[in-house]
Design a protein around this motif. Structure first.
Motif, PDB file in Angstrom:
ATOM      1  N   ILE A  14       0.834  -1.201   0.000  1.00  0.00           N
ATOM      2  CA  ILE A  14       0.000   0.000   0.000  1.00  0.00           C
ATOM      3  C   ILE A  14       0.872   1.256   0.000  1.00  0.00           C
ATOM      4  CG2 ILE A  14      -1.674   1.337   1.341  1.00  0.00           C
ATOM      5  CD1 ILE A  14      -2.849  -1.317   2.329  1.00  0.00           C
ATOM      6  N   ALA A  15       1.946   1.231   0.792  1.00  0.00           N
ATOM      7  CA  ALA A  15       2.850   2.383   0.858  1.00  0.00           C
ATOM      8  C   ALA A  15       3.477   2.667  -0.501  1.00  0.00           C
ATOM      9  CB  ALA A  15       3.937   2.139   1.901  1.00  0.00           C
ATOM     10  N   ALA A  16       3.921   1.600  -1.173  1.00  0.00           N
ATOM     11  CA  ALA A  16       4.536   1.788  -2.486  1.00  0.00           C
ATOM     12  C   ALA A  16       3.537   2.347  -3.489  1.00  0.00           C
ATOM     13  CB  ALA A  16       5.105   0.460  -2.982  1.00  0.00           C
ATOM     14  N   LEU A  17       2.328   1.778  -3.496  1.00  0.00           N
ATOM     15  CA  LEU A  17       1.307   2.243  -4.434  1.00  0.00           C
ATOM     16  C   LEU A  17       0.923   3.693  -4.177  1.00  0.00           C
ATOM     17  CD1 LEU A  17      -1.026  -0.895  -4.598  1.00  0.00           C
ATOM     18  CD2 LEU A  17       0.626  -0.119  -6.314  1.00  0.00           C
ATOM     19  N   LEU A  18       0.775   4.050  -2.893  1.00  0.00           N
ATOM     20  CA  LEU A  18       0.411   5.424  -2.568  1.00  0.00           C
ATOM     21  C   LEU A  18       1.552   6.390  -2.891  1.00  0.00           C
ATOM     22  CD1 LEU A  18      -1.544   5.032   0.809  1.00  0.00           C
ATOM     23  CD2 LEU A  18      -2.463   5.520  -1.469  1.00  0.00           C
TER      24      LEU A  18
END
Length: 531
Positions: free
Chosen positions: A22-26
């Motif tokens: 999620i962190a990478a995508l955001l």
């Protein structure tokens, strides 16, 4: 070249896989939205994106700053010097007229039917040391003039020229994108250069002359009158205005042309060998005869020399372009054929080091495109220094991209990508290409796409051997060129220079970029089967 951005022994966070994904995508989404929708400069977008990534991943603020700063420093140290030296070579080619002489000689010796192939070859040659935007400024005015003189459809020779520039920009060092990918993945620069040239040749042919002949039937563009280059005599400062190097860049004050390098009025009077500009009565022109471009009054003092300048020799311009490439290729050949402890191998390792090779090109250009053609030491220094401000933005973007990439790696996101690729049985080359394609289409920046994609797939490089790492860098480079559209500055540059509509630009330029990406990646996969 060894990787400078390696994953730490322990990640900076204990977050689980889902949180890291999620962190990478955001983080990536933040970069994309800020650039594409918010119109925020990519430098700031990458900084803010790295902050979003780190915070969501659970990394403490001080560690985010430390990780980002380390990535910036490593990237600038590994790539920044090469970008600056490459810009200096490009500046000397532009200001001396060396690039112009290469283009004109080739065009003068080929027939109308061979012009598309000649323009593709010349653009590829010129594109070796030049950034894409600089290459466009240099070549497009010549393309427009050739199209008008020989009555060849503009797209028929314009697309090959653009293809030659674009392919070299995305696949062959010392351009910023390939250099960053090589640096991040730990690829061998000589191998990447050699393999990149192998991929570039058929890619330029298919996306250039072949596609150009086809699309010329559907995009009936004509050269804009206002952008047609015209030749003017020497300026009083000793350099020629007009021609390919200055077309579209000089401004006009009253009836006098102002050269972009000096800002002084251009003297349109004839010159006498050994004396400088003379007036209609044969008297030597002095500073009192000049019009001050700022006030419109005579008496503007000229600090630089007024001697006439010789045109640079064609061989000097060609050697300037090819010398760094040849030196780096010789090093790669030496690594394959000579033992490590031999004197020849050690010598090639030194002269083929990218910084040394590019520095040799700069020094050669200073002598044979500068001093030997009549430029003073002050002028040559000014040309070299004047080439650097234009790359400041590129260096900042590259540096911030390196910081974003390091936060990705330090948070442990890169390892997740590697594990996912292994579990999905997905080719690392295909993964690198797909990631770069997605970021390129979303952000419009080939450099940002290369930087971010290289950071994401960098852990995969550890699982590859020899030339496969170089091919991974090339796969990322191919993906970074996919379908340029309205969020890409190059799209609007091409549209305005060729006088196209948005629809015509998509049919020609955008499709050409997609062909380059797909054909180039096909070449990379073919080499992967052979090597």
């Amino acid at each position: 070249m060894t990787p400078v951005l390696a994953a730490p022994a322990e990640p900076l966070t204990n977050a689980g896989n889902t949180q890291l994904i999620i962190a990478a995508l955001l983080g990536i989404a933040a970069v994309v939205l800020l650039i594409a929708w918010g119109k925020v400069h990519p430098f700031l977008s990458l900084i803010l994106g790295a902050a979003v990534l780190g915070v969501v991943a659970g990394v403490t603020p001080d560690k985010i700053v430390t990780s980002f700063s380390g990535g910036v420093g490593s990237t600038v140290g590994g790539v920044g010097l090469l970008i600056a030296l490459g810009a200096m070579i490009g500046g000397m080619l532009a200001e001396s007229g060396g690039a112009d002489s290469i283009v004109e000689r080739v065009v003068a010796r080929v027939s109308g039917g061979a012009l598309p192939w000649a323009m593709a070859g010349v653009a590829a040659l010129i594109g070796l040391p030049l950034f894409f935007e600089v290459g466009v400024v240099l070549l497009v005015p010549i393309v427009l003039l050739v199209s008008r003189r020989v009555d060849v459809p503009l797209m028929k020779i314009g697309i090959p020229a653009l293809a030659g520039l674009s392919v070299l920009h995305g696949l062959v060092p010392p351009h910023p994108g390939p250099l960053v990918a090589i640096d991040a993945l730990g690829a061998n620069l000589g191998q990447t250069l050699a393999l990149g040239l192998l991929v570039a040749i058929p890619t330029v042919i298919i996306a250039g002359p072949v596609f150009g002949n086809f699309i010329a039937r559907y995009v009936p563009a004509t050269a804009p009158e206002a952008l047609l280059p015209t030749r003017r005599p020497l300026t009083v400062a000793g350099r020629r205005t007009g021609g390919a190097a200055d077309a579209g860049r000089s401004t006009s004050v009253g009836t006098a042309d102002v050269g972009p390098a000096t800002g002084r009025a251009a003297d349109t009077r004839p010159t006498t060998p050994g004396r400088g500009p003379v007036d209609d009565d044969g008297d030597l022109v002095t500073s009192d005869d000049l019009v001050n471009p700022g006030t419109g009054h005579p008496g503007e003092p000229i600090a630089e020399e007024t001697r006439p300048r010789r045109a640079p020799a064609l061989w000097a311009a060609v050697v300037t372009v090819l010398l760094p490439v040849v030196l780096m290729l010789l090093r790669a050949i030496g690594e394959l054929t000579l033992a490590e402890d031999t004197g020849g191998r050690k010598a090639l390792d030194i002269v083929g080091t990218p910084i040394v090779a590019l520095l040799a090109g700069v020094i050669f250009a200073m002598i044979f495109l500068g001093y030997r053609t009549g430029f003073s030491r002050t002028q040559v220094s000014g040309f070299l220094g004047g080439s650097l401000p234009a790359i400041a933005g590129i260096l900042l973007i590259v540096a911030a991209g390196g910081g974003f990439k390091q936060v990705l790696v330090d948070a442990g996101v890169g390892n997740l990508v590697a594990d996912a690729a292994k579990d999905a049985n997905l080719s690392p080359l295909l993964l690198g290409w797909l990631v770069a394609v997605g970021i390129r289409v979303a952000t419009g920046s080939a450099t940002v796409a290369t930087i971010t994609a290289a950071g994401i797939v960098s852990p995969l490089a550890a699982t590859l051997q020899g030339p496969e790492v170089a091919l991974l860098a090339l796969a990322v480079g191919c993906g970074s060129l996919f379908f340029s559209h309205v969020n890409d500055a190059g799209f609007w540059l091409v549209k305005e220079y060729f006088g196209l509509t948005v629809g015509q630009t998509i049919k020609s330029w955008s499709v050409m970029e997609t062909i380059i990406s797909v054909v180039g990646f096909a070449g990379v996969m073919l080499l992967d089967l052979i090597l």
